[in-house]
Write a protein that holds these residues in place. Sequence first.
Motif, short mmCIF file in Angstrom:
data_model
loop_
_atom_site.label_atom_id
_atom_site.label_comp_id
_atom_site.label_asym_id
_atom_site.label_seq_id
_atom_site.Cartn_x
_atom_site.Cartn_y
_atom_site.Cartn_z
N ALA A 215 12.98 1.60 -8.78
CA ALA A 215 13.37 0.40 -8.02
C ALA A 215 12.95 0.51 -6.55
N TYR A 216 13.19 1.68 -5.94
CA TYR A 216 12.77 1.86 -4.55
C TYR A 216 11.24 1.81 -4.44
N THR A 217 10.56 2.38 -5.41
CA THR A 217 9.10 2.33 -5.42
C THR A 217 8.61 0.89 -5.49
N TYR A 218 9.26 0.09 -6.31
CA TYR A 218 8.90 -1.33 -6.43
C TYR A 218 8.98 -2.03 -5.08
N ILE A 219 10.07 -1.77 -4.34
CA ILE A 219 10.23 -2.42 -3.04
C ILE A 219 9.10 -2.01 -2.10
N LEU A 220 8.81 -0.70 -2.04
CA LEU A 220 7.80 -0.22 -1.10
C LEU A 220 6.39 -0.66 -1.49
N LYS A 221 6.17 -0.94 -2.75
CA LYS A 221 4.85 -1.39 -3.17
C LYS A 221 4.66 -2.89 -3.01
N ASN A 222 5.77 -3.65 -2.92
CA ASN A 222 5.64 -5.10 -2.95
C ASN A 222 6.19 -5.81 -1.73
N CYS A 223 7.19 -5.25 -1.08
CA CYS A 223 7.81 -5.92 0.05
C CYS A 223 7.16 -5.44 1.35
N THR A 224 7.01 -6.34 2.31
CA THR A 224 6.16 -6.06 3.47
C THR A 224 6.89 -5.96 4.81
N LYS A 225 8.13 -6.36 4.90
CA LYS A 225 8.83 -6.35 6.18
C LYS A 225 9.19 -4.92 6.57
N THR A 226 8.70 -4.49 7.72
CA THR A 226 8.88 -3.10 8.14
C THR A 226 10.34 -2.68 8.24
N PRO A 227 11.24 -3.47 8.86
CA PRO A 227 12.65 -3.04 8.91
C PRO A 227 13.24 -2.81 7.52
N GLU A 228 12.89 -3.70 6.57
CA GLU A 228 13.41 -3.53 5.21
C GLU A 228 12.81 -2.30 4.54
N ARG A 229 11.58 -2.00 4.80
CA ARG A 229 10.94 -0.82 4.21
C ARG A 229 11.55 0.48 4.76
N ILE A 230 11.82 0.48 6.07
CA ILE A 230 12.45 1.65 6.67
C ILE A 230 13.86 1.83 6.09
#
Length: 725
Positions: A215-230
């Motif tokens: 699930a975390y991998t999915y977010i980092l591969k698809n979502c682009t907003k830096t604050p959310e990725r951090i």
Amino acid sequence: MKSTILTFTGTTALTVLLAASNADFIRSELMGNPTGWLAKSTAVAKGERIVAQAEPAQQPAEPAKKPVVDESALRYFASKGDKARLEAEIARLRALYPDWVPPADPLAVPENSDRQLEAMWALYSQSKFAELHKAINDRQVREPGWTPPSDLTERLAVAEKRLALISASDAKQYADVVTIGSETPSLLTCSDVDVLWRVAEAFAKTDRLARADDAYTYILKNCTKTPERIATIQKAAAVLGYEQMQALLLLEKTLPDGKPEFEPVLGDLARRFVAEGGKDDKLVVAQSYLDLLRKDVEKQANASDALLLGWHYIKRSDMAEAERYFRTAHDITDTASAAQGLALTLIARKDAREAENVMYRWRDASAEASATYFAATANLLAGEPPPVLDQEVLRRIAAAVTEKKEVRTAEQFGWYALAFRQPKTASQWFRMTLGWKADYEPAAYGLAVARLQLKDMAGVRQIQNVWAGRSERIARVSEPQREKTAYDTIPLPDSTSERADRISRVEPVNRVDADTAIDEVDDYARRESLPESRLSEEPIAKSPRRAVVSAARPAAGCRTTVDPEMLHPDVAIGRGWCLMNLKRPLEAASAFGVALRSASAKIREDAAYGQSLAYLRAGLVNDAAVSATKAKQRLSRAVELQTAILSNRATDAFDAGRYRETVVYLNQLAQLQTERTDLLVLRAYAYRKLNRRADALTILEALAATGNRDAVRGLAEIRAEDYAR
């Protein structure tokens, strides 16, 4: 029958993960268009396929009509400036209609002329779902043929599912979170990362870390907003292990300014990883993380980082590095954790005195701190040779021991008192220890030794009766050779994450001292060691059983009884030699003990030598060995004493039936001098008892050839045994 292969991509990738926990996942997956529901997504499970049995082939159906997309919600959210909801609506419509292209200007979408419907959308945008249900019901009552747009009802259902998921997550009902997520795949989009975080957490809390990682991998591969990725990296680090986190960190992007996007949280991540290393000695933490903390300690004088490094190194038994960082942390801020870590490293390198001093202030901070303090005190009292401690230190240790009823340190107090020839005090400590723990054999043995020194034979027999059949050494404590208990400090275990659940223990053991001595002594009363004495230099009387000090001409100055503690050390040395000539070795040993306190190195050397000789005469061989180490001896004396002590030990061991031990002592003795004939006979007899017949015959035949009567007799006995067979 033929198989139809449905390939799931995009949103489906995460839904497949959820669906593994829900038997209805295919139904939820096939809501809308089964080919995917997030245009930006790249499938975590790309290429994963689900094969379903299809009905027999039929005639091709007519092409389906292009669906009509309700874009009224787009216009409404755009008109209200609700960008978040506008993006969520676009994502939802894309999931339902993959071929749909959002309008460039949502405000250009024809305005809905239905004012009541507009009001309903307003209630929806304000999350007033109960009021929205009421408005729908009221209109259906007023207008029986009216039905709300499917877009509105679907969005309302999804919104309510979202509230249910958040409520379940807040209530820690993680199984329900997974179920709701699997039933509502349209919730799982980058437009609502909070829901994705909650689902990932639910996987982790239900022991499905691999799915949480996905699930975390999915977010980092698809979502682009830096604050959310951090934030995703931070949340993942709270539940995933070190190796999984390293894989996630590889998905880091470089920001437009050229900096790595996860750099702001790298320090916290390093602390988390090093802390994991402080609990798991098999975890290999990258050197870059250790260096990051090391630099922080050096530049910022950060005590907490120094502690993390200290526990990391102590878990790997690198005591030098561990002590370096614990001492740094202790110097910055004296805390219980810093003191405990420092004390553990000090105990490991046998500096129990400083360890006790460091931990005394924090001895009651926690159970672990208390255990570490008493590990230090037990090791301190068990030191060899016994350390001379300040009365204040002894008093505070004694007070702490009696307050906590600490068995091991109390026992060590008993042995410490015996080491300084205080059997009455020792007896009190051993009895108190048994009062706290009646089945503690080391204290019972110590009490027996103390009573033996007090010549309380009735008390010794009482202890032997109580422990009959349970302790061989207690049963044998009154035999001619009385083993003085020596002590070894046993190192601390791997933990503490216990961090001190692992305590340093000190147990009495019967230790064979390889560096102690002997058999035959030349002249115990040496004129040069006591110029003022008038001892005659008579030869030593030799005995096959034990070396004995021959009597010299008695001196009149020590016939009366005097407490040697009242004498000056430089005077006590003379009284000791005088008592040796009167064949009062135990009194002489006490006088030599006082002389050991002299400021003169020469007198201390003579006192240690004299005390060792006194114990040899009394048959206390192990006490003699200890005394020989109390002051540095010249080489000739050291060899002399070692030879005498080892010879006596070998003979005593043989008499007690400990034949293997006899050979050990003889082997040690052979390293010091050429083996004497009587000891070679003893070795042959020991071999015979150990069924090493060939070795025994080799020695006896060689000695018999020289006419040695003991060897001839031994050889005859072996041959008689052979004949009887």
